[in-house]
Design a protein around this motif. Sequence first.
Motif, PDB file in Angstrom:
ATOM      1  N   PHE A 219      15.564   1.571  -8.827  1.00  0.00           N
ATOM      2  CA  PHE A 219      14.483   2.360  -8.251  1.00  0.00           C
ATOM      3  C   PHE A 219      13.694   1.549  -7.226  1.00  0.00           C
ATOM      4  CE2 PHE A 219      10.041   3.937  -8.466  1.00  0.00           C
ATOM      5  CZ  PHE A 219      10.259   5.163  -7.843  1.00  0.00           C
ATOM      6  N   LEU A 220      13.374   0.303  -7.550  1.00  0.00           N
ATOM      7  CA  LEU A 220      12.619  -0.537  -6.616  1.00  0.00           C
ATOM      8  C   LEU A 220      13.385  -0.757  -5.317  1.00  0.00           C
ATOM      9  CD1 LEU A 220      11.219  -3.207  -9.105  1.00  0.00           C
ATOM     10  CD2 LEU A 220       9.904  -1.437  -7.924  1.00  0.00           C
ATOM     11  N   ARG A 221      14.669  -1.059  -5.423  1.00  0.00           N
ATOM     12  CA  ARG A 221      15.468  -1.277  -4.205  1.00  0.00           C
ATOM     13  C   ARG A 221      15.518  -0.023  -3.344  1.00  0.00           C
ATOM     14  NH1 ARG A 221      19.808  -4.672  -7.538  1.00  0.00           N
ATOM     15  NH2 ARG A 221      19.122  -6.791  -6.994  1.00  0.00           N
ATOM     16  N   SER A 222      15.661   1.125  -3.986  1.00  0.00           N
ATOM     17  CA  SER A 222      15.689   2.381  -3.245  1.00  0.00           C
ATOM     18  C   SER A 222      14.352   2.627  -2.554  1.00  0.00           C
ATOM     19  CB  SER A 222      16.018   3.538  -4.192  1.00  0.00           C
ATOM     20  OG  SER A 222      16.017   4.760  -3.509  1.00  0.00           O
ATOM     21  N   ALA A 223      13.264   2.395  -3.271  1.00  0.00           N
ATOM     22  CA  ALA A 223      11.934   2.615  -2.704  1.00  0.00           C
ATOM     23  C   ALA A 223      11.646   1.661  -1.554  1.00  0.00           C
ATOM     24  CB  ALA A 223      10.882   2.457  -3.796  1.00  0.00           C
ATOM     25  N   MET A 224      12.098   0.420  -1.662  1.00  0.00           N
ATOM     26  CA  MET A 224      11.791  -0.594  -0.656  1.00  0.00           C
ATOM     27  C   MET A 224      12.746  -0.570   0.519  1.00  0.00           C
ATOM     28  SD  MET A 224      10.878  -3.604  -3.443  1.00  0.00           S
ATOM     29  CE  MET A 224      10.375  -4.876  -2.290  1.00  0.00           C
ATOM     30  N   SER A 225      13.822   0.194   0.416  1.00  0.00           N
ATOM     31  CA  SER A 225      14.814   0.239   1.496  1.00  0.00           C
ATOM     32  C   SER A 225      14.374   1.095   2.669  1.00  0.00           C
ATOM     33  CB  SER A 225      16.151   0.771   0.961  1.00  0.00           C
ATOM     34  OG  SER A 225      16.021   2.135   0.580  1.00  0.00           O
ATOM     35  N   ASP A 226      13.383   1.962   2.462  1.00  0.00           N
ATOM     36  CA  ASP A 226      12.899   2.818   3.550  1.00  0.00           C
ATOM     37  C   ASP A 226      11.405   3.048   3.359  1.00  0.00           C
ATOM     38  OD1 ASP A 226      12.370   4.626   5.534  1.00  0.00           O
ATOM     39  OD2 ASP A 226      14.058   5.944   5.077  1.00  0.00           O
ATOM     40  N   LEU A 227      10.610   2.292   4.124  1.00  0.00           N
ATOM     41  CA  LEU A 227       9.160   2.375   4.009  1.00  0.00           C
ATOM     42  C   LEU A 227       8.570   3.467   4.884  1.00  0.00           C
ATOM     43  CD1 LEU A 227       8.299  -1.444   3.987  1.00  0.00           C
ATOM     44  CD2 LEU A 227       8.540   0.097   2.033  1.00  0.00           C
TER      45      LEU A 227
ATOM     46  N   ASP B 116       0.830  -1.198   0.000  1.00  0.00           N
ATOM     47  CA  ASP B 116       0.000   0.000   0.000  1.00  0.00           C
ATOM     48  C   ASP B 116       0.871   1.257   0.000  1.00  0.00           C
ATOM     49  OD1 ASP B 116      -2.729   1.291   0.397  1.00  0.00           O
ATOM     50  OD2 ASP B 116      -1.648   2.075   2.130  1.00  0.00           O
ATOM     51  N   HIS B 117       1.925   1.231   0.817  1.00  0.00           N
ATOM     52  CA  HIS B 117       2.832   2.378   0.880  1.00  0.00           C
ATOM     53  C   HIS B 117       3.548   2.586  -0.453  1.00  0.00           C
ATOM     54  CE1 HIS B 117       6.057   5.050   2.297  1.00  0.00           C
ATOM     55  NE2 HIS B 117       6.878   4.251   1.628  1.00  0.00           N
ATOM     56  N   LEU B 118       4.082   1.523  -1.004  1.00  0.00           N
ATOM     57  CA  LEU B 118       4.888   1.644  -2.215  1.00  0.00           C
ATOM     58  C   LEU B 118       4.062   2.122  -3.404  1.00  0.00           C
ATOM     59  CD1 LEU B 118       6.988  -1.602  -1.769  1.00  0.00           C
ATOM     60  CD2 LEU B 118       7.893   0.726  -1.730  1.00  0.00           C
ATOM     61  N   THR B 119       2.865   1.588  -3.558  1.00  0.00           N
ATOM     62  CA  THR B 119       2.056   1.972  -4.722  1.00  0.00           C
ATOM     63  C   THR B 119       1.433   3.353  -4.548  1.00  0.00           C
ATOM     64  OG1 THR B 119       0.193   0.731  -3.789  1.00  0.00           O
ATOM     65  CG2 THR B 119       1.561  -0.386  -5.426  1.00  0.00           C
ATOM     66  N   SER B 120       1.040   3.702  -3.326  1.00  0.00           N
ATOM     67  CA  SER B 120       0.416   5.015  -3.118  1.00  0.00           C
ATOM     68  C   SER B 120       1.450   6.130  -3.121  1.00  0.00           C
ATOM     69  CB  SER B 120      -0.382   5.026  -1.823  1.00  0.00           C
ATOM     70  OG  SER B 120       0.464   4.802  -0.700  1.00  0.00           O
ATOM     71  N   GLN B 121       2.600   5.881  -2.494  1.00  0.00           N
ATOM     72  CA  GLN B 121       3.627   6.912  -2.411  1.00  0.00           C
ATOM     73  C   GLN B 121       4.501   6.963  -3.662  1.00  0.00           C
ATOM     74  OE1 GLN B 121       3.958   9.136   0.263  1.00  0.00           O
ATOM     75  NE2 GLN B 121       2.003   8.207   0.832  1.00  0.00           N
ATOM     76  N   GLY B 122       4.707   5.810  -4.290  1.00  0.00           N
ATOM     77  CA  GLY B 122       5.582   5.762  -5.462  1.00  0.00           C
ATOM     78  C   GLY B 122       4.933   6.217  -6.740  1.00  0.00           C
ATOM     79  N   GLY B 123       3.581   6.119  -6.802  1.00  0.00           N
ATOM     80  CA  GLY B 123       2.848   6.611  -7.946  1.00  0.00           C
ATOM     81  C   GLY B 123       3.194   5.895  -9.245  1.00  0.00           C
ATOM     82  N   PRO B 124       2.989   6.582 -10.385  1.00  0.00           N
ATOM     83  CA  PRO B 124       3.225   5.962 -11.696  1.00  0.00           C
ATOM     84  C   PRO B 124       4.654   5.472 -11.890  1.00  0.00           C
ATOM     85  CG  PRO B 124       1.954   7.979 -11.938  1.00  0.00           C
ATOM     86  CD  PRO B 124       2.407   7.935 -10.512  1.00  0.00           C
TER      87      PRO B 124
ATOM     88  N   LYS C 169       9.165   6.699   4.308  1.00  0.00           N
ATOM     89  CA  LYS C 169       9.054   7.940   3.533  1.00  0.00           C
ATOM     90  C   LYS C 169       8.783   7.611   2.077  1.00  0.00           C
ATOM     91  CE  LYS C 169      14.083   8.239   2.946  1.00  0.00           C
ATOM     92  NZ  LYS C 169      15.293   9.034   3.264  1.00  0.00           N
ATOM     93  N   PRO C 170       8.346   8.591   1.290  1.00  0.00           N
ATOM     94  CA  PRO C 170       8.080   8.334  -0.131  1.00  0.00           C
ATOM     95  C   PRO C 170       9.359   7.954  -0.865  1.00  0.00           C
ATOM     96  CG  PRO C 170       7.046  10.385   0.582  1.00  0.00           C
ATOM     97  CD  PRO C 170       7.948   9.947   1.698  1.00  0.00           C
ATOM     98  N   PRO C 171       9.231   7.160  -1.938  1.00  0.00           N
ATOM     99  CA  PRO C 171      10.409   6.806  -2.734  1.00  0.00           C
ATOM    100  C   PRO C 171      11.039   8.041  -3.356  1.00  0.00           C
ATOM    101  CG  PRO C 171       8.532   5.408  -3.294  1.00  0.00           C
ATOM    102  CD  PRO C 171       8.006   6.507  -2.437  1.00  0.00           C
ATOM    103  N   PRO C 172      12.339   7.998  -3.633  1.00  0.00           N
ATOM    104  CA  PRO C 172      13.001   9.127  -4.288  1.00  0.00           C
ATOM    105  C   PRO C 172      12.561   9.231  -5.740  1.00  0.00           C
ATOM    106  CG  PRO C 172      14.469   7.259  -4.168  1.00  0.00           C
ATOM    107  CD  PRO C 172      13.232   6.862  -3.399  1.00  0.00           C
ATOM    108  N   PRO C 173      12.858  10.337  -6.402  1.00  0.00           N
ATOM    109  CA  PRO C 173      12.522  10.460  -7.826  1.00  0.00           C
ATOM    110  C   PRO C 173      13.216   9.358  -8.625  1.00  0.00           C
ATOM    111  CG  PRO C 173      13.145  12.579  -6.915  1.00  0.00           C
ATOM    112  CD  PRO C 173      13.472  11.566  -5.876  1.00  0.00           C
ATOM    113  N   PRO C 174      12.559   8.846  -9.650  1.00  0.00           N
ATOM    114  CA  PRO C 174      13.173   7.777 -10.460  1.00  0.00           C
ATOM    115  C   PRO C 174      14.344   8.302 -11.271  1.00  0.00           C
ATOM    116  CG  PRO C 174      11.146   8.530 -11.479  1.00  0.00           C
ATOM    117  CD  PRO C 174      11.231   9.214 -10.140  1.00  0.00           C
ATOM    118  N   LEU C 175      15.268   7.414 -11.569  1.00  0.00           N
ATOM    119  CA  LEU C 175      16.431   7.766 -12.381  1.00  0.00           C
ATOM    120  C   LEU C 175      16.226   7.428 -13.847  1.00  0.00           C
ATOM    121  CD1 LEU C 175      19.255   6.507  -9.982  1.00  0.00           C
ATOM    122  CD2 LEU C 175      18.373   8.841 -10.258  1.00  0.00           C
ATOM    123  N   PHE C 176      15.095   6.781 -14.175  1.00  0.00           N
ATOM    124  CA  PHE C 176      14.864   6.422 -15.567  1.00  0.00           C
ATOM    125  C   PHE C 176      13.990   7.477 -16.244  1.00  0.00           C
ATOM    126  CE2 PHE C 176      10.704   5.074 -14.251  1.00  0.00           C
ATOM    127  CZ  PHE C 176      10.882   4.342 -13.088  1.00  0.00           C
ATOM    128  N   PRO C 177      14.124   7.627 -17.572  1.00  0.00           N
ATOM    129  CA  PRO C 177      13.329   8.623 -18.297  1.00  0.00           C
ATOM    130  C   PRO C 177      11.883   8.167 -18.452  1.00  0.00           C
ATOM    131  CG  PRO C 177      14.632   7.349 -19.829  1.00  0.00           C
ATOM    132  CD  PRO C 177      15.055   6.905 -18.458  1.00  0.00           C
TER     133      PRO C 177
END
Length: 500
Positions: free
Chosen positions: A408-416, A99-107, A418-426
């Motif tokens: 990006f996934l590892r970064s997002a899942m390493s700290d639940l 729930d956290h990852l999909t709501s905070q990580g967005g598209p 806070k919101p994930p950081p901005p993605p590095l992919f275009p």
Amino acid sequence: MVLEGKIVTMAGEVIDRGRVFVEGDRIAAVRAQGSPAPAGWDDAKVIDTGGVIYPGLIDLHGHLAYNVLPLWEVPRRYENRSDWMRAGAYKRDITVPMDHLTSQGGPAFARALVRYVEVKLLMGGTTVAQGLRSKSGPGGTLYRGLVRNAEAPDEAGMLRAGTRVPDLQLDQVGQMRASLDSGDPYFFHLAEGVDEKARNQFRLLQDENLLRDNLICIHCVGLGAADHQTLRQSATHTVWSPFSNLLLYGATLDKEALAGDFALGCDWSPSGSRNLLHEMKVASLHAQAAGWNLSHEMLARSVTVNAAAALQWDEHVGRIAEGMLADLLVLDSNQVDPFENLVRATERDVRLVIIDGHPRYGDRGVMDTAASVQNLEFLGVGLRPKALDLHQPESPLQGIGLQAAMDFLRSAMSDLTKPPPPPLFPMMNALADEEFSVELDMQGEVEDFPLAMAAAEPRRSIPLDPLTVVDDPDYFDRLDEQPNLPQDFKGPEGLRAFYH
């Protein structure tokens, strides 16, 4: 292009040395070595695979959005799906993180997730999967990804499958009847558990005349032999997910339950197999322990022709024959029996995966010949060089490589916390500014959250589930600690024996 190798057509014959002629997205011809090529093929690219060519594998049960999560440490044996979905440990380890990852990580998180789980499927030889439902763009159209999606077919003539995961209530019967009356395939999680509550779902379907030939029943663990016979008489299809059944309930279907044709499905990474190559091994080991002569050929059928028939896609996929879609899997030739060769293969043995006539994944040497080199992304599996071709201009994932998605996934899942950081992919695609979100179908009831979470310490981080079994050194040690898994699956003589 022309693929040379041993050909397992799944249409009644094995060609020890033959050629598959691929033109565009279709199989133009299948010939034995020495037979003349079709007219006009003299200058075609010829690839000597040195392996065994199969139809692409079809996985008919998944909750694929969750396949970034690691294997769940199942606390105890459960009687019914609702029991573990309400447990505090489940909320802590699965519901709340997702729930956290999909709501905070967005598209951005949704795109990285879909890219990752589809590559995971490719690495196990899967070309068609069920259970990836996403919304993108206005109107909530279902996402069409790299791997064929049972719920969102991208080929004319392929029926769109419907899906229901929760138990059916009496006031919802009309809706399900309307879906079945359409004639489209319809997936339903039937009798997921071993108690009377699970079997009551079968009684409801039977009483309401909902057992149809386009109904695809997943699990069916709580049914008796007579119930399974009724399913067969109704031409209803059964999807077997033995690993998830055993890990959660300590039981799964037996010889009598699977007396007819069946399909196989991995379920999801928290309690199921990473891919069909693993799930076939589970099924084979279970049958062997039970003294059941489940042949390697029957397992091969369960992930090809049987699965295609259940989807009503059998005129398109599941066999290697003229006019079929060019969805193909090439494996190392390690066993004389080609069906045993499939069941015993690991991710390391995957030489080539073709979807819609496009070489998408395989050994680097083969991909250098078969694909466009400028599109390749390189990686290793089991110390063997592999390559991916993820180029797909019409996809909302275009421009997102596997490594970028993993980072990006590892970064997002390493700290639940806070919101994930901005993605590095275009975000280089037409849907970059539109909504794109995966559907989570295993979150349970919202009202269960407060009570369950009161007794559960929140997770601050969660590891990304590895892509393969062969590159996960701790995997079998974790399996050995699962309380419900039978002893036959543990230790050096259990599942790990297939991988060493």
